[in-house]
Design an enzyme around this catalytic site. Structure first.
Site, PDB file in Angstrom:
ATOM      1  N   TRP A  70       1.250   5.590  -1.857  1.00  4.84           N
ATOM      2  CA  TRP A  70       0.937   6.547  -2.918  1.00  4.84           C
ATOM      3  C   TRP A  70       1.954   6.583  -4.041  1.00  4.84           C
ATOM      4  O   TRP A  70       1.676   7.132  -5.101  1.00  4.84           O
ATOM      5  CB  TRP A  70       0.785   7.938  -2.295  1.00  4.84           C
ATOM      6  CG  TRP A  70      -0.626   8.216  -1.910  1.00  4.84           C
ATOM      7  CD1 TRP A  70      -1.394   7.499  -1.031  1.00  4.84           C
ATOM      8  CD2 TRP A  70      -1.447   9.271  -2.410  1.00  4.84           C
ATOM      9  NE1 TRP A  70      -2.636   8.071  -0.941  1.00  4.84           N
ATOM     10  CE2 TRP A  70      -2.690   9.163  -1.770  1.00  4.84           C
ATOM     11  CE3 TRP A  70      -1.237  10.319  -3.306  1.00  4.84           C
ATOM     12  CZ2 TRP A  70      -3.739  10.048  -2.018  1.00  4.84           C
ATOM     13  CZ3 TRP A  70      -2.279  11.206  -3.552  1.00  4.84           C
ATOM     14  CH2 TRP A  70      -3.520  11.061  -2.917  1.00  4.84           C
ATOM     15  N   TYR A 119       0.821  -1.216   0.000  1.00  8.89           N
ATOM     16  CA  TYR A 119       0.000   0.000   0.000  1.00  8.89           C
ATOM     17  C   TYR A 119       0.853   1.262   0.000  1.00  8.89           C
ATOM     18  O   TYR A 119       1.864   1.330   0.699  1.00  8.89           O
ATOM     19  CB  TYR A 119      -0.917   0.036   1.226  1.00  8.89           C
ATOM     20  CG  TYR A 119      -1.748   1.300   1.238  1.00  8.89           C
ATOM     21  CD1 TYR A 119      -2.862   1.399   0.422  1.00  8.89           C
ATOM     22  CD2 TYR A 119      -1.370   2.408   1.996  1.00  8.89           C
ATOM     23  CE1 TYR A 119      -3.596   2.571   0.374  1.00  8.89           C
ATOM     24  CE2 TYR A 119      -2.105   3.581   1.954  1.00  8.89           C
ATOM     25  CZ  TYR A 119      -3.216   3.654   1.151  1.00  8.89           C
ATOM     26  OH  TYR A 119      -3.940   4.816   1.096  1.00  8.89           O
TER      27      TYR A 119
HETATM   28  N1  LIG Z   1      -1.804   8.709  12.252  1.00 14.54           N
HETATM   29  C1  LIG Z   1      -2.230   8.753  10.989  1.00 14.54           C
HETATM   30  N2  LIG Z   1      -1.647   7.963  10.063  1.00 14.54           N
HETATM   31  C2  LIG Z   1      -2.053   8.016   8.788  1.00 14.54           C
HETATM   32  C3  LIG Z   1      -3.080   8.892   8.381  1.00 14.54           C
HETATM   33  C4  LIG Z   1      -3.690   9.713   9.376  1.00 14.54           C
HETATM   34  O1  LIG Z   1      -4.637  10.472   9.096  1.00 14.54           O
HETATM   35  N3  LIG Z   1      -3.227   9.622  10.659  1.00 14.54           N
HETATM   36  N4  LIG Z   1      -3.445   8.953   7.068  1.00 14.54           N
HETATM   37  C5  LIG Z   1      -3.241   7.760   6.272  1.00 14.54           C
HETATM   38  C6  LIG Z   1      -3.456   7.984   4.852  1.00 14.54           C
HETATM   39  S1  LIG Z   1      -4.942   8.725   4.404  1.00 14.54           S
HETATM   40  C7  LIG Z   1      -2.597   7.553   3.897  1.00 14.54           C
HETATM   41  S2  LIG Z   1      -3.081   7.619   2.249  1.00 14.54           S
HETATM   42  C8  LIG Z   1      -1.297   6.956   4.251  1.00 14.54           C
HETATM   43  C9  LIG Z   1      -0.175   7.356   3.276  1.00 14.54           C
HETATM   44  O2  LIG Z   1       0.867   6.461   3.378  1.00 14.54           O
HETATM   45  P1  LIG Z   1       1.874   6.214   2.157  1.00 14.54           P
HETATM   46  O3  LIG Z   1       1.154   6.297   0.871  1.00 14.54           O
HETATM   47  O4  LIG Z   1       2.626   4.983   2.461  1.00 14.54           O
HETATM   48  O5  LIG Z   1       2.830   7.486   2.310  1.00 14.54           O
HETATM   49  P2  LIG Z   1       3.858   8.117   1.289  1.00 14.54           P
HETATM   50  O6  LIG Z   1       4.768   8.966   2.098  1.00 14.54           O
HETATM   51  O7  LIG Z   1       3.143   8.766   0.170  1.00 14.54           O
HETATM   52  O8  LIG Z   1       4.682   6.857   0.773  1.00 14.54           O
HETATM   53  C10 LIG Z   1       5.029   6.656  -0.541  1.00 14.54           C
HETATM   54  C11 LIG Z   1       6.463   6.134  -0.600  1.00 14.54           C
HETATM   55  O9  LIG Z   1       6.740   5.775  -1.944  1.00 14.54           O
HETATM   56  C12 LIG Z   1       8.013   6.281  -2.325  1.00 14.54           C
HETATM   57  N5  LIG Z   1       7.978   6.461  -3.790  1.00 14.54           N
HETATM   58  C13 LIG Z   1       7.640   7.546  -4.496  1.00 14.54           C
HETATM   59  N6  LIG Z   1       7.706   7.294  -5.816  1.00 14.54           N
HETATM   60  C14 LIG Z   1       8.094   6.007  -5.947  1.00 14.54           C
HETATM   61  C15 LIG Z   1       8.320   5.163  -7.065  1.00 14.54           C
HETATM   62  O10 LIG Z   1       8.175   5.536  -8.226  1.00 14.54           O
HETATM   63  N7  LIG Z   1       8.694   3.874  -6.800  1.00 14.54           N
HETATM   64  C16 LIG Z   1       8.865   3.409  -5.536  1.00 14.54           C
HETATM   65  N8  LIG Z   1       9.238   2.141  -5.376  1.00 14.54           N
HETATM   66  N9  LIG Z   1       8.672   4.200  -4.461  1.00 14.54           N
HETATM   67  C17 LIG Z   1       8.271   5.469  -4.667  1.00 14.54           C
HETATM   68  C18 LIG Z   1       8.182   7.552  -1.537  1.00 14.54           C
HETATM   69  O11 LIG Z   1       9.551   7.884  -1.390  1.00 14.54           O
HETATM   70  C19 LIG Z   1       7.485   7.192  -0.214  1.00 14.54           C
HETATM   71  O12 LIG Z   1       8.409   6.651   0.705  1.00 14.54           O
HETATM   72  O13 LIG Z   1      -0.936   7.339   5.574  1.00 14.54           O
HETATM   73  C20 LIG Z   1      -1.939   7.005   6.525  1.00 14.54           C
HETATM   74  N10 LIG Z   1      -1.448   7.206   7.869  1.00 14.54           N
HETATM   75  N1  LIG Z   2      -1.026  18.754   2.041  1.00 13.47           N
HETATM   76  C1  LIG Z   2      -1.496  17.489   2.011  1.00 13.47           C
HETATM   77  N2  LIG Z   2      -2.723  17.236   1.484  1.00 13.47           N
HETATM   78  C2  LIG Z   2      -3.210  15.964   1.506  1.00 13.47           C
HETATM   79  C3  LIG Z   2      -2.446  14.870   2.004  1.00 13.47           C
HETATM   80  C4  LIG Z   2      -1.151  15.178   2.549  1.00 13.47           C
HETATM   81  O1  LIG Z   2      -0.436  14.282   3.021  1.00 13.47           O
HETATM   82  N3  LIG Z   2      -0.723  16.482   2.535  1.00 13.47           N
HETATM   83  N4  LIG Z   2      -2.950  13.597   1.982  1.00 13.47           N
HETATM   84  C5  LIG Z   2      -4.053  13.309   1.063  1.00 13.47           C
HETATM   85  C6  LIG Z   2      -4.716  12.054   1.434  1.00 13.47           C
HETATM   86  S1  LIG Z   2      -3.971  10.587   1.012  1.00 13.47           S
HETATM   87  C7  LIG Z   2      -5.920  12.000   2.024  1.00 13.47           C
HETATM   88  S2  LIG Z   2      -6.668  10.499   2.315  1.00 13.47           S
HETATM   89  C8  LIG Z   2      -6.635  13.221   2.394  1.00 13.47           C
HETATM   90  C9  LIG Z   2      -7.163  13.100   3.816  1.00 13.47           C
HETATM   91  O2  LIG Z   2      -8.190  13.995   4.033  1.00 13.47           O
HETATM   92  P1  LIG Z   2      -8.753  14.141   5.519  1.00 13.47           P
HETATM   93  O3  LIG Z   2      -8.800  12.830   6.172  1.00 13.47           O
HETATM   94  O4  LIG Z   2      -9.998  14.917   5.457  1.00 13.47           O
HETATM   95  O5  LIG Z   2      -7.589  15.048   6.120  1.00 13.47           O
HETATM   96  P2  LIG Z   2      -6.969  15.279   7.573  1.00 13.47           P
HETATM   97  O6  LIG Z   2      -6.035  16.426   7.412  1.00 13.47           O
HETATM   98  O7  LIG Z   2      -6.416  14.034   8.118  1.00 13.47           O
HETATM   99  O8  LIG Z   2      -8.200  15.709   8.460  1.00 13.47           O
HETATM  100  C10 LIG Z   2      -8.986  16.828   8.128  1.00 13.47           C
HETATM  101  C11 LIG Z   2      -9.364  17.580   9.391  1.00 13.47           C
HETATM  102  O9  LIG Z   2     -10.279  16.837  10.169  1.00 13.47           O
HETATM  103  C12 LIG Z   2     -10.237  17.366  11.490  1.00 13.47           C
HETATM  104  N5  LIG Z   2     -10.658  16.366  12.447  1.00 13.47           N
HETATM  105  C13 LIG Z   2      -9.925  15.350  12.946  1.00 13.47           C
HETATM  106  N6  LIG Z   2     -10.658  14.626  13.818  1.00 13.47           N
HETATM  107  C14 LIG Z   2     -11.876  15.194  13.858  1.00 13.47           C
HETATM  108  C15 LIG Z   2     -13.082  14.888  14.580  1.00 13.47           C
HETATM  109  O10 LIG Z   2     -13.178  13.921  15.330  1.00 13.47           O
HETATM  110  N7  LIG Z   2     -14.145  15.707  14.354  1.00 13.47           N
HETATM  111  C16 LIG Z   2     -14.087  16.769  13.502  1.00 13.47           C
HETATM  112  N8  LIG Z   2     -15.197  17.489  13.333  1.00 13.47           N
HETATM  113  N9  LIG Z   2     -12.964  17.085  12.845  1.00 13.47           N
HETATM  114  C17 LIG Z   2     -11.873  16.303  12.998  1.00 13.47           C
HETATM  115  C18 LIG Z   2      -8.801  17.756  11.720  1.00 13.47           C
HETATM  116  O11 LIG Z   2      -8.735  19.000  12.417  1.00 13.47           O
HETATM  117  C19 LIG Z   2      -8.202  17.785  10.327  1.00 13.47           C
HETATM  118  O12 LIG Z   2      -7.470  18.946  10.010  1.00 13.47           O
HETATM  119  O13 LIG Z   2      -5.775  14.371   2.320  1.00 13.47           O
HETATM  120  C20 LIG Z   2      -5.076  14.446   1.080  1.00 13.47           C
HETATM  121  N10 LIG Z   2      -4.448  15.739   1.004  1.00 13.47           N
HETATM  122 MO   LIG Z   3      -5.016   8.893   2.134  1.00 15.68          MO
END
Ligand SMILES: Nc1nc2c(c(=O)[nH]1)N[C@H]1C(S)=C(S)[C@@H](COP(=O)(O)OP(=O)(O)OC[C@H]3O[C@@H](n4cnc5c(=O)[nH]c(N)nc54)[C@H](O)[C@@H]3O)O[C@H]1N2
Ligand SMILES: Nc1nc2c(c(=O)[nH]1)N[C@H]1C(S)=C(S)[C@@H](COP(=O)(O)OP(=O)(O)OC[C@H]3O[C@@H](n4cnc5c(=O)[nH]c(N)nc54)[C@H](O)[C@@H]3O)O[C@H]1N2
Ligand SMILES: [Mo]
Length: 767
Positions: free
Chosen positions: A110, A108
C-alpha cells in the site's frame, strides 16, 4: 503554520512545532476523521526509522547468493554513494547474467498516498526503463474476486467502483443481509486518500431509518452497535468459511417455495437450470443440510429466505469471505442469491461486494481520474498471481494453474520491494522466510525497520509523505490535496524517486527516467495534463500555482444516487460475459476442469476444516482480519496502534467460555499455535464472538524467534505465522489469509520481550 496533506485514512493538516513535535488535525470538511490519524505523530521520528542506507553483514562479506542468514544478520550502515553503487552493480549483473525476468519487482503493498511519489509507480517506471521485470497481478485484498467476477458478471471493476451508492441504499433498502457485516473499523480507509469520510454518516442514517439488518458473521463487532440494536436486527453467528452453504440453503428455500423471480432469471441470467440441479439433485442443499455445516438453525434459514423475498433486499458480501480457500464460492453464491431475488439493478436491492470493506465502496464522490505518473511498458510478459510469491521463490520452473492457463514460475534472482511489507501481508511466514533465502539479493526501500527490511540485503531509507511535496487523492475523493512537505527528511532518508533517479543515472537511463524534470516540475506537469482534461469537460480548474497555494481543489461532484447494474437491467447494456448475462453457470470456468472451482457456486469444504484430523489438536478457528488501530502494519509504533496492544502484544479476542476452558484470563499473554508456527498475544475476553472462534488482526510487526524444528514464534502477535500459504483455488490463486485453525494455551514461562520496535543491530562502515 499548518500544511495540508492526505493519507489512505484521510486528509489532514500538520503543524511542526518546537522540539520536533507534530500536531495533526483532521481536514475541516471531514465529518468523521479516522482514529488512525493518531499514529502519524509517533511514527514520524520513531527510533525504528531507517536512518542511513544499510547492508546486511553477510551480503557484504559473501556477496550475492542464496543464504539462510536473511532475517538473522546484523547490518552495516554505509553512505549513499556506496549503497547506490552496490544496487546499480547488482541490478546490472543480474540483468547480464540472467535477463530482466530474473528481477522480481511486483513489490505489492500500500505504500503511502501521493500520486507522484507512489512507491510502486516509481519502482515500476524505473524497472520498465531498465528493460523490464517480473511483476505480480491482482491484490491480497481481492485476489479471488478479481479473477472470478469477469466470468460471472463480466467486469470486476464495475462491481467494485460503481457499487450502488449509500444514499440510494439508505432510501430504498428494506432489508440488508450482510455476510461479513459492514465493519465500521474498515471504512476509514480508501487507497490514495479520502477527504470526507461519508460512510459512518450513512450507517447512522440506516440506523435512524431502522432498516432491518441481518449480520451474518462470527463477530458481532462487524456491525455498528446502533444498527444491531434495531428491533428487526439479527446476528447470525455463522461458522467461519461456511457462508456458501448458508447461501445455497437460502437459494434452495426460495426455489422450493416458489419465491424466486423466474422472469428475472430468464431475462438476465444463464445457468439457472444447472444451479437448480445442484441445489435439488444428490444431497439437497436445504436448510437442514446447511444448518449442520454453518451452525445456523434450519428454521432461521428458511425464515430469512422468506423475509428476503418479501422485501427490497441487498445482499452484501465483504471481501474477507473471498480471502479464504474456495473464496470464489461465497461471492458467486451471493450473486446467485441476489439473482434469485430478482432485484439486481433495482434501487436498494441486488448485490454488493465490500460495503464496510473500504471507504469508497458505496461512496458517491466524483469518481474522476486523478493525475498519475506514467509507468511505461514492461517488455517482460511474465508475472505471478500476487500471493504466489513464496511458491515462485521456492519452486522456480514448476508449473501451476491460473484462470485457465498453465504457467511456469520464473526464477527470481533479485527481489526489489518498495512500499510493501510481505513479512506482514503474506501467509505462513516461516515458509516465506525460507523463500526469501533463495534469491541472490533482496533490495528494500523502507521508512521503518519493518520485518521485511530486516530480511533484505540492502535497505534504503525513504522519506514518508510528510517529508516531500506531492498531490494526493483517492478513488471517489471529493478533493485533490496539495500535499506540502511539512518537515525535513528524517535521518538521511531520500525519496523513492530520488533513489531510483540516482540508480537510473548509474545505469545509463537517468534522463529517460526523470525526463529532465525535478519533482516539483513533475507535479506541475502531471497536474497541467490532468487540468487540461477537466477543462475540456468544461470545468474551471485553477492553475497549478493557485492550486498549490490554496492547498486543495474541490473536484466537480457527480451523481449521488446510482445502482449497480441499473443500465443492464434497463436493457441499455449487456454484460461482458460470454452470454452477455449474469452467469450462474459458467461454461468457461467449468471447462477449466478445476476440482476446487467448478462451473457454478458450490459448497466445498476447506482442506483445513473442523472435521479434518488437525482440528482435534487445533479446535479454534482464527479470524485474521484487518486491524482497528492501524492500516495493515503501517505505523505500528504509533499511539493508536500501541494503545490497542495488551501487555505489549497484539490483542487476541477470545470468548470467555473458551478462555475459561483453558484456564486463561483477560490480560494474559498466551501462545497461539498450530503446526505451521506460533505467536504470543494478549487476551481480551469478548462475548461478541461465536464460540470456538478467536480473532487476531493482522499487522503487528513480525518479531520471530526460532523454535525447535525451525518453526518461527512471533513474540509480538502477527497471525501470518499461523495462516496457510494456500491459494483460494486454481482459478484465481488468491490469498487465503483470513482463516486458520489454532489452539491457545497459557504460558509456562515468562514471555520473551518484543524487540521489533527497536532497530536491529547496526554497525557503521569503517570505509
Ligand atoms: N492473515 C491475513 N493477511 C493479510 C490479510 C488478511 O486479511 N489476513 N489482508 C491482506 C490485505 S487485504 C492486504 S492489502 C495486505 C497489506 O499488505 P501491505 O500493503 O504490504 O501492508 P502495509 O503495512 O500497508 O505495507 C506498506 C509498507 O510500505 C511502507 N511505506 C509507506 N510509505 C512508503 C513510501 O513512500 N515508500 C516506501 N518505499 N515505503 C513506504 C510502510 O512503512 C509499510 O511497511 O495484507 C494482506 N495480508
Ligand atoms: N482500520 C483498517 N481498515 C482497513 C484496513 C486496515 O488495515 N485497517 N485495510 C483495508 C484493506 S487493504 C482492505 S482489502 C479491506 C479489507 O476488507 P475486509 O476483507 O472486508 O475486512 P476484514 O476486516 O479482513 O474482514 C471483515 C470481517 O469479515 C468477517 N469474516 C471473516 N471470515 C468470515 C466468514 O467466513 N464469514 C463471515 N460471514 N464473516 C467473516 C470478520 O469478522 C471480519 O471482521 O479493509 C480496508 N480497511
Ligand atoms: Mo487489502
Amino acid at each position: 503554520m499548518s500544511t495540508p496533506t492526505t493519507s489512505h485514512w484521510g486528509a489532514f493538516r500538520v503543524r511542526a512545532g518546537a522540539g520536533d513535535t507534530l500536531t495533526v488535525e483532521p481536514h475541516p470538511a471531514d465529518p468523521a476523521p479516522s482514529p488512525l490519524l493518531g499514529n502519524v505523530a509517533g511514527g514520524l521520528r520513531h527510533r525504528t526509522r531507517v536512518a542511513r542506507p544499510a547492508v546486511r553483514r553477510g551480503w557484504l562479506d559473501d556477496g550475492p547468493g542464496p543464504t539462510d542468514r536473511r532475517g538473522r544478520d546484523g547490518y552495516v550502515e554505509v553512505d549513499w554513494d556506496t549503497a547506490l553503487d552496490l544496487v546499480a552493480a547488482e541490478l546490472d549483473r543480474v540483468r547480464r547474467e540472467h535477463g530482466n525476468a530474473a528481477v522480481f519487482g511486483g513489490s505489492y503493498g500500500w505504500a503511502s498516498a501521493g500520486r507522484f511519489h507512489h512507491a510502486q509507480s516509481q519502482l515500476h517506471r524505473f524497472l520498465n526503463g531498465f528493460g523490464g521485470y517480473t511483476g505480480s497481478r491482482n491484490s491480497y485484498s481481492l485476489g479471488t474476486s478479481l479473477v472470478l467476477l469477469p466470468h460471472v458478471v463480466g467486469d470486476a471493476e464495475e462491481v467494485l467502483r460503481n457499487a450502488s451508492s449509500w444514499p440510494t441504499l439508505t432510501e430504498h433498502t428494506e432489508l440488508l443481509v450482510a455476510f461479513g457485516g459492514v465493519p465500521a473499523k474498515n471504512v476509514f480507509v480508501t487507497p490514495g486518500g479520502v477527504t470526507r469520510h461519508s460512510t459512518p454518516g450513512h450507517l447512522r442514517r440506516l440506523a435512524e431509518r431502522r432498516v432491518p439488518v441481518v449480520l451474518v458473521s462470527p463477530l458481532r463487532a462487524d456491525l455498528p452497535a446502533d444498527l444491531l440494536a434495531g428491533t428487526d436486527a439479527t446476528w447470525l453467528p455463522v461458522v467461519p468459511g461456511t457462508d456458501t452453504a448458508l447461501m445455497l440453503a437460502l437459494a434452495h428455500t426460495l426455489v422450493a417455495e416458489g419465491l424466486h423471480d423466474r422472469a428475472f432469471l430468464d431475462a438476465y441470467t444463464t445457468g439457472f437450470d444447472v444451479l437448480s440441479e445442484y441445489l435439488f439433485g444428490g444431497t439437497p442443499k436445504d436448510a437442514e443440510w446447511a444448518a449442520a455445516i454453518c451452525g445456523i438453525d434450519a428454521a432461521d434459514i428458511r425464515a430469512l429466505a422468506r423475509r428476503m423475498a418479501a422485501a427490497r433486499t441487498l445482499v452484501t458480501v465483504t471481501w474477507s469471505l473471498q480471502r479464504a480457500q474456495h473464496g470464489e464460492q461465497p461471492v458467486w453464491a451471493g450473486i446467485a442469491l441476489a439473482a434469485l431475488l430478482g432485484q439486481i439493478g433495482l434501487p436498494g436491492g441486488g448485490f454488493g461486494h465490500g460495503y464496510g470493506s473500504m471507504g469508497d465502496v458505496g461512496d458517491h464522490g466524483p469518481n474522476r481520474r486523478l493525475p498519475w505518473l506514467p509507468q511505461g511498458a514492461n517488455p517482460v510478459r511474465d508475472f505471478i498471481p500476487v500471493a504466489r510469491i513464496a511458491d515462485m521463490l521456492l519452486r522456480p520452473g514448476d508449473t501451476y494453474d491460473y484462470d485457465g492457463e498453465r504457467r511456469t514460475y520464473p526464477q527470481a534472482r533479485l527481489v526489489y520491494w518498495a512500499g510493501g511489507n510481505p513479512f506482514h501481508h503474506h501467509q505462513d511466514l516461516t515458509r516465506l522466510r525460507a523463500a526469501f533465502g533463495r534469491p541472490d539479493t533482496v533490495v528494500v526501500h523502507e521508512p521503518h525497520w519493518t520485518s521485511t527490511a530486516r530480511h533484505a540485503d540492502i535497505v534504503l531509507p525513504v522519506t514518508t509523505s510528510l517529508e516531500r511535496d506531492d498531490v494526493g487523492g483517492g478513488r471517489r475523493d471529493t478533493h485533490l490535496i496539495a500535499m506540502h512537505r511539512a518537515v525535513d527528511p528524517v535521518g538521511e532518508a531520500r525519496d523513492d524517486h530520488a533513489i531510483l533517479a540516482a540508480l537510473a543515472d548509474r545505469l545509463g537511463f537517468g534522463d529517460a527516467f526523470t525526463e529532465g524534470r525535478t519533482p516539483r516540475q513533475w507535479l506541475r506537469h502531471l497536474y497541467d495534463g490532468w487540468r487540461d482534461d477537466l477543462r475540456a469537460e468544461g470545468h474551471d480548474v485553477p492553475d497549478f500555482d493557485a492550486f498549490w497555494a490554496a492547498g486543495e481543489y474541490e473536484l466537480p461532484a457527480g451523481p449521488t444516487h446510482f445502482t449497480l447494474f441499473e443500465d443492464f437491467r434497463a436493457g441499455r447494456t449487456s454484460l461482458k460475459t460470454p452470454s452477455g448475462r449474469i452467469e450462474l453457470y459458467s461454461a468457461t470456468v467449468a471447462g477449466f476442469g478445476y476440482p476446487d472451482c467448478p462451473g457454478h457456486p458450490a459448497w466445498l469444504e476447506p482442506d483445513e476444516w473442523l472435521g479434518a484430523p488437525a482440528a482435534a489438536r487445533f479446535p479454534l478457528l482464527l479470524i485474521a482480519n484487518q486491524p482497528d488501530t492501524r492500516l495493515h502494519s503501517q505505523l505500528d509504533v504509533g499511539a493508536t496502534s500501541l494503545a490497542g496492544k495488551r501487555a505489549g502484544r497484539e490483542a487476541l479476542h477470545v470468548h470467555p467460555l473458551d478462555a475459561a476452558d483453558r484456564g486463561i484470563l483477560g490480560g494474559d499473554v498466551v501462545r497461539v499455535f498450530n503446526d505451521r508456527g506460533a505467536c504470543l498475544a494478549g487476551v481480551v475476553l469478548d462475548d461478541g464472538l461465536r464460540r470456538g472462534v478467536v480473532r487476531l488482526p493482522t499487522g503487528a510487526w513480525f518479531d520471530p524467534v526460532e523454535e525447535p524444528g525451525g518453526r518461527l514464534l512471533c513474540v509480538h502477535g502477527n497471525p501470518n505465522v499461523l495462516t496457510g500459504d494456500v491459494p483460494s483455488s486454481r482459478l484465481s490463486q488468491g490469498c487465503t489469509g483470513q482463516h486458520a485453525l489454532v489452539e491457545i494455551a497459557a504460558l509456562t514461562a515468562p514471555p520473551p520481550p518484543v524487540t521489533v520496535h527497536h532497530p536491529p543491530s547496526l554497525e557503521r562502515s569503517s570505509a
